[in-house]
Scaffold this active site. Structure first.
Site, short mmCIF file in Angstrom:
data_model
loop_
_atom_site.label_atom_id
_atom_site.label_comp_id
_atom_site.label_asym_id
_atom_site.label_seq_id
_atom_site.Cartn_x
_atom_site.Cartn_y
_atom_site.Cartn_z
N GLN A 117 0.80 -1.22 0.00
CA GLN A 117 0.00 0.00 0.00
C GLN A 117 0.83 1.27 0.00
OE1 GLN A 117 -2.66 -1.75 3.29
NE2 GLN A 117 -4.03 -0.37 2.20
N ARG A 171 4.30 -0.57 12.91
CA ARG A 171 4.03 -1.88 12.33
C ARG A 171 4.01 -1.74 10.81
NH1 ARG A 171 -1.31 -3.91 11.01
NH2 ARG A 171 -1.11 -6.06 10.36
N HIS A 176 1.16 -9.42 4.51
CA HIS A 176 0.03 -8.51 4.40
C HIS A 176 -0.45 -8.56 2.94
CE1 HIS A 176 -1.95 -4.87 6.52
NE2 HIS A 176 -2.62 -5.06 5.39
N ASN A 211 -1.46 -10.90 8.39
CA ASN A 211 -2.47 -9.87 8.59
C ASN A 211 -3.80 -10.36 8.05
OD1 ASN A 211 -3.29 -6.94 9.09
ND2 ASN A 211 -3.92 -7.24 6.97
N GLU A 212 -4.80 -10.43 8.91
CA GLU A 212 -6.19 -10.70 8.50
C GLU A 212 -6.32 -11.86 7.51
OE1 GLU A 212 -8.27 -7.18 7.30
OE2 GLU A 212 -7.71 -6.07 9.10
N ASN A 263 -7.41 -6.07 14.53
CA ASN A 263 -7.77 -4.94 13.67
C ASN A 263 -9.26 -4.72 13.77
OD1 ASN A 263 -5.13 -5.03 12.87
ND2 ASN A 263 -5.54 -5.71 10.77
N TYR A 285 -12.53 -2.15 12.68
CA TYR A 285 -13.09 -1.00 11.98
C TYR A 285 -14.58 -0.84 12.22
CZ TYR A 285 -8.65 -0.72 9.56
OH TYR A 285 -7.31 -0.59 9.30
N GLU A 305 -4.77 -2.23 14.19
CA GLU A 305 -5.29 -1.30 13.19
C GLU A 305 -6.63 -0.76 13.67
OE1 GLU A 305 -5.71 -2.66 9.13
OE2 GLU A 305 -3.75 -3.67 9.20
N TRP A 356 -4.39 2.94 11.97
CA TRP A 356 -4.32 2.74 10.53
C TRP A 356 -4.76 4.05 9.92
CZ3 TRP A 356 -2.18 -0.77 7.44
CH2 TRP A 356 -2.37 -0.59 6.07
N GLU A 393 -5.47 1.92 -1.26
CA GLU A 393 -6.39 1.08 -0.49
C GLU A 393 -6.88 -0.07 -1.37
OE1 GLU A 393 -7.12 0.61 2.59
OE2 GLU A 393 -8.80 -0.72 2.21
N TRP A 394 -5.98 -0.99 -1.66
CA TRP A 394 -6.31 -2.23 -2.35
C TRP A 394 -7.20 -1.98 -3.57
CZ3 TRP A 394 -2.71 -5.17 -0.68
CH2 TRP A 394 -2.26 -5.07 0.64
C1 FCB Z 1 -7.58 -3.57 6.80
C2 FCB Z 1 -6.26 -3.87 6.13
C3 FCB Z 1 -5.48 -2.63 5.77
C4 FCB Z 1 -6.37 -1.54 5.23
C5 FCB Z 1 -7.51 -1.29 6.17
C6 FCB Z 1 -8.41 -0.17 5.75
O1 FCB Z 1 -8.45 -4.63 6.61
O2 FCB Z 1 -5.47 -4.68 6.95
O3 FCB Z 1 -4.49 -2.99 4.86
O4 FCB Z 1 -6.81 -1.90 3.98
O5 FCB Z 1 -8.26 -2.46 6.30
#
Ligand code: FCB
Length: 779
Positions: free
Chosen positions: A17, A65, A108, A152-153, A289, A291, A355, A401, A408-409
């Protein structure tokens, strides 16, 4: 609001990223290079890492990180590329020099394309490759990095990458998704073992744990659930959370998961003997993480979501709360609940929020980047962390984060999560207000006693380079100010997003920043919709800086008053929930020239844009469902025919019958249960062999159920009954009502958005949302 001594304040990023430089120093392609066209530059961190570490030093973070790019280290998946490791070597030295502890994440999401070509994560060999890679990185950095995160995730990598195809490599196979999840876990186990053997001090992993709940539980966590909703919540919790937590921390998959995996994969052959012991390595730290929560409810006819194989019969819902620009509901309290749950279930485990952050639209001005929303978001979530700590959760740190606006992906560069703004044309970094705020939080080891305020008169004065009194004079429209000064002040007002009170504002800009939300007499069955509209319209429009004036349109006199208010320029726009019957209020309001949006298609053809649902389509689907079940003598209970929704529902029903060569049998009712029962009796009187009833509303359907019971008819065997609306009562009737779901929250949200685009001078086309048949027992 201070935090425990030694609490780690930090920021997180990931290689793909931010690094850019995707084809220098021998880096090989990753699955993301192939998946995204035109992404290459990112933040060019590969070349600017020194500057970026300086930003971290300015913030005062104690930990950073970052993730190591596997294809930089093993471009072909096999041979180590020393030049790739050199970069992390330099980065780690730079961090240590700045007093920032490096936390390395090994995976990641950027798998070397070479390994994807050999089968990717659905192939077991990838897990072994990961262990070799982990060892190679540790060999180079292990003398200076002591905190390691393997993955990661993994849920995202497996289910968005191989199940839903929304992430690289873009595959869409439920079997591949489950196999990937297992192999990611195995990779963690093998990698953790390799790291430990090489002497790593702390080994952890990072999961996206999402609290799972129904819409009602978002505001009321203790709310008891209907059995089917409790089942939906539990099932998604298994897929999202327990699928990962339990193998990692208990050495076993949840019992409920295995049949789901077996169904998707055909067998459980990929889970080999001994795998779970490997996965269940001692963990020094679990990174969490967070959100937003996962909000679901039972929905019998719902097919599985491709990201959630095994989720048949579960609906993923929108909820009426404030959302980020990404549309993710903001529910800080869920972070407390989540940390508490983890510490409750795994009392010996150290946790870290690895995150947390948000995408918002930043206000970029000459003097700074104003992101009040992000500051609020972070502050509320830090409070949530603090509450969990107070309750005994073992939370060792919090990492925002993210440091920089970045790639963003699949969403590319339009998402802005950074504490620092990046101008991607020049790669210039500028701190947002949130960076300054975070620096302050870190300095004081906690939150400031007062909350940050929205821009004040002083901000405007400083920005415009004039005194407060001058700003005040301009805002109050006094003449004794030169045109030049006035222009400078107004520019500053706009730039900092200063919102004086409505009256003052209207004097200056001729805009009130107020919006009227006009409610007509509540309509039968429409309470939930009215409530949702009030909630959403208020949240979305207030989020956009508008004040909401609620007005009731219940009498002719009130109509006159409302029109006069709008005509006088007291509001910039109107959201109108009209009475269902033909009515002139919408037209009168539209003639004032102020943007108006309507809920529901108006009775009289009109140019006013509206939000409606596909009533005709819903009735047609319901009718087709009855026909497919072999029903041929279908009656319809119509509500009052002057209601546009009723007209549309009848039209859809008629059209579906006509396609099957059948003619309608109608009975008319008002909107009460009693009249629904009476109309059903009339239909049965006309045709004793009637085998189905479609009702124009759930209420009328409840009347039909009553009439059937009284006539000794079994539902659905003798008489199938379908309603319309899917209000709260529908799942609770006996038998539970099959009905057409009208999306409540989505309508409300669409209405708010429609007004916003009208205020910006865009879009006047109506929005018609789909309806969906919810099949329960009654048909
Ligand atoms: C998480 C990811 C990170 C970023 C955030 C917004 O799921 O780990 O890379 O994309 O969301």
């Amino acid at each position: 609001m201070s935090f425990p001594d030694g609490f780690v304040w930090g920021v997180s990023t990931s290689a793909f990223q931010i690094e850019g430089a995707t084809s220098v120093d021998g880096r090989g392609p990753s699955i993301w290079d192939a998946f995204l066209a035109d992404h290459a530059g990112a933040c060019d961190h590969y070349h600017r890492y020194r500057d970026d570490v300086a930003l971290m030093r300015d913030l005062g973070v104690s930990a950073y990180r970052f993730s190591v790019s596997w294809p930089r280290v093993l471009p072909d998946g096999e041979k180590v590329n020393p030049a790739g490791l050199d970069f992390y070597d330099r980065l780690v030295d730079e961090l240590l020099g700045a007093g920032v502890a490096p936390y390395a994440t090994l995976y990641h999401w950027d798998l070397p394309q070479a390994l994807e070509d050999l089968g990717g994560w659905p192939s077991r060999d990838t897990a072994h490759r990961f262990a070799d890679y982990a060892a190679a990185v540790h060999e180079r950095l292990g003398d200076r990095v002591d905190t390691w995160f393997t993955l990661n995730e993994p849920w995202v990598a497996a289910f968005l990458g191989y199940g839903a195809g929304r992430h690289a490599p873009g595959r869409t196979s439920p079997a591949d998704a489950f196999r990937s999840a297992h192999h990611l876990l195995l990779a963690h186990g093998l990698g953790a073992r390799a790291l430990r053997a090489a002497g790593a001090a702390k080994v952890g992993t990072v999961l996206n744990i999402s609290p799972v709940m129904t819409p009602a539980q978002v505001g009321d966590p203790a709310r008891p659930l209907a059995e089917e909703d409790a089942e939906a919540v539990a099932r998604i919790d298994v897929l999202a959370n327990r699928q990962f937590l339990e193998p990692l921390l208990r050495g076993a998959y949840p019992e409920e998961l295995l049949p789901v995996v077996e169904r998707a994969c055909g067998d459980l052959g990929h889970v080999r003997e001994g795998d779970l012991e490997v996965i269940n390595q001692p963990l020094d730290l679990l990174g969490v993480n967070y959100y937003t929560p996962l909000v679901v409810q039972a929905q019998p006819s719902e097919p599985a979501d491709p990201a959630w194989p095994g989720s048949e019969g579960v609906l993923f819902c929108t909820v009426p709360t404030a959302v980020t620009a990404m549309g993710w509901p903001i529910v800080p309290d869920c972070l407390t609940r989540l940390l508490r749950r983890l510490s409750g279930e795994y009392p010996d485990l150290d946790l870290m929020v690895t995150e947390n952050g948000a995408d918002f639209v930043d206000v970029v001005t000459g003097d700074g980047i104003h992101d009040v929303d992000r500051v609020h978001f972070l502050e509320e979530h830090l409070r949530a962390v603090r509450s969990a700590i107070d309750d005994g959760a073992r939370v060792r740190g919090y990492l925002v984060w993210t440091l920089l606006d970045n790639l963003e992906w699949a969403d590319g560069y339009r998402r802005k999560f950074g504490l620092y703004h990046v101008d991607f044309a020049t790669q210039r970094r500028r701190p947002k207000d949130s960076a300054l705020w975070y620096r302050d939080v870190i300095r004081r080891g906690g939150l400031p006693p007062t909350r940050p305020k929205r821009p004040t008169l002083e901000t405007v004065a400083a920005r415009a380079g004039v005194s407060r009194a001058t700003v005040s004079r301009v805002v109050n429209g006094e003449a004794a100010v030169s045109a030049q000064v006035r222009a400078a002040v107004l520019r500053a007002v706009n730039e900092v997003g200063y919102v004086p009170n409505a009256a003052a504002r209207s004097l200056v800009t001729r805009r009130t920043n107020a919006v009227a939300l006009v409610l007509s007499v509540p309509r039968p069955g429409g309470d939930a919709l009215t409530a949702a509209v009030v909630q959403y319209v208020t949240s979305v429009l207030e989020g956009a800086g508008k004040h909401i004036t609620l007005m009731l349109a219940d009498t002719a006199e009130s109509h006159r008053r409302i029109v006069a208010h709008v005509e006088a320029g007291q509001v910039d726009g109107v959201v109108l929930l009209p009475p269902e019957r033909a009515d002139t209020l919408a037209e009168r309001l539209a003639r004032t020239g102020v943007p108006v949006v309507l809920l529901g298609k108006p009775a009289i053809a009109s140019l006013v844009p509206y939000v409606d649902v596909d009533n005709a389509g819903g009735a047609a689907t319901a009718t087709e469902h009855l026909l497919a079940a072999g029903r041929r003598r279908i009656g319809m209970l119509c509500g009052p025919m002057d209601l546009v929704t009723v007209q549309d529902r009848l039209e859809g029903h008629r059209a579906a019958l006509a396609r099957a060569g059948l003619r309608p049998h109608l009975a008319f009712a008002d909107l009460t249960i009693g009249s629904g029962a009476a109309a059903t009796r009339r239909l049965l009187g006309d045709d004793p062999s009637l085998d189905a009833v479609l009702a124009a509303t759930d209420q009328l359907a409840v009347g039909a159920l009553r009439a059937a019971r009284e006539a000794g008819l079994r539902v659905p065997e003798d008489l199938a009954v379908v309603g319309f609306g899917d209000g709260e009562a529908a799942p609770a009737t006996t038998p539970a009502l099959t009905t057409v779901r009208v999306p409540v929250a989505d309508q409300a949200l669409a209405l708010a958005r429609l007004l916003l685009s009208r205020l910006e001078g865009r879009s006047t086309t109506p929005v018609v949302l789909p309806t969906r048949l919810v099949v329960r027992e009654s048909a």
